[in-house]
Design an enzyme around this catalytic site. Structure first.
Site, PDB file in Angstrom:
ATOM      1  N   CYS A  10       0.458   3.627   4.603  1.00 22.87           N
ATOM      2  CA  CYS A  10       0.952   4.899   4.090  1.00 22.87           C
ATOM      3  C   CYS A  10       2.078   4.586   3.104  1.00 22.87           C
ATOM      4  CB  CYS A  10       1.379   5.858   5.192  1.00 22.87           C
ATOM      5  SG  CYS A  10       2.836   5.401   6.137  1.00 22.87           S
ATOM      6  N   CYS A  84      -1.681   7.248   0.309  1.00 25.81           N
ATOM      7  CA  CYS A  84      -1.028   6.305  -0.603  1.00 25.81           C
ATOM      8  C   CYS A  84      -1.778   6.189  -1.920  1.00 25.81           C
ATOM      9  CB  CYS A  84      -0.833   4.938   0.032  1.00 25.81           C
ATOM     10  SG  CYS A  84      -2.342   4.154   0.572  1.00 25.81           S
ATOM     11  N   CYS A  88      -3.679   0.954  -2.765  1.00 27.20           N
ATOM     12  CA  CYS A  88      -4.332  -0.057  -1.939  1.00 27.20           C
ATOM     13  C   CYS A  88      -5.450  -0.747  -2.714  1.00 27.20           C
ATOM     14  CB  CYS A  88      -4.904   0.615  -0.696  1.00 27.20           C
ATOM     15  SG  CYS A  88      -5.440  -0.526   0.549  1.00 27.20           S
TER      16      CYS A  88
END
Length: 134
Positions: A10, A84, A88
């Site tokens: 997160c 997020c 990633c």
């Protein structure tokens, strides 16, 4: 059969991902390797998230928000993101899930309990879907 590695990501690595990691460690124990990280880690855990998890008998108070490392994604079998965005990295052959969860930052204990309970249900479902060793 090797144990699976699950990475929770997160933004601040101070609430949602730490709660999820705490539940997974509690439920699956040594049958799974648990990692967590944040795209912009906070300076400390959300104290309300820590309190809400303590109500469940899970102590996450010693955890420290940390930066998401590309190597963590590379070595994970399952990558769970929580708000997020594109932070990633994507590697072929990984299982990716995005859990849409409210950010507990700045929320009261009643709201954080609701988020915590949502996280617990999702982690329980995750555990059922993993091929964990007996």
């Amino acid at each position: 059969m090797p144990i699976p590695t699950v990475l929770f990501v997160c933004v601040h690595n101070a609430g949602r991902s730490q709660m999820a990691a705490g539940y997974l460690r509690s439920i699956a124990g040594e049958k799974v390797r648990v990692l967590s990280g944040g795209s912009e880690p906070g300076s400390a855990l959300n104290p309300v998230a820590v309190a809400a998890m303590a109500e469940e008998g899970i102590d996450i108070s010693a955890e420290v928000p940390s930066i998401l490392e590309t190597e963590q994604v590379r070595e994970s079998d399952v990558v769970i993101t929580m708000g997020c965005g594109d932070a990633c990295p994507i590697f072929p052959g990984k299982r990716y899930e995005d859990w849409e969860l409210e950010d507990p930052a700045g929320k009261d204990i009643a709201t954080v309990r609701r988020i915590r309970d949502d996280v617990r249900g999702r982690v329980e479902e995750l555990v059922r879907s993993l091929a964990l060793p007996a």
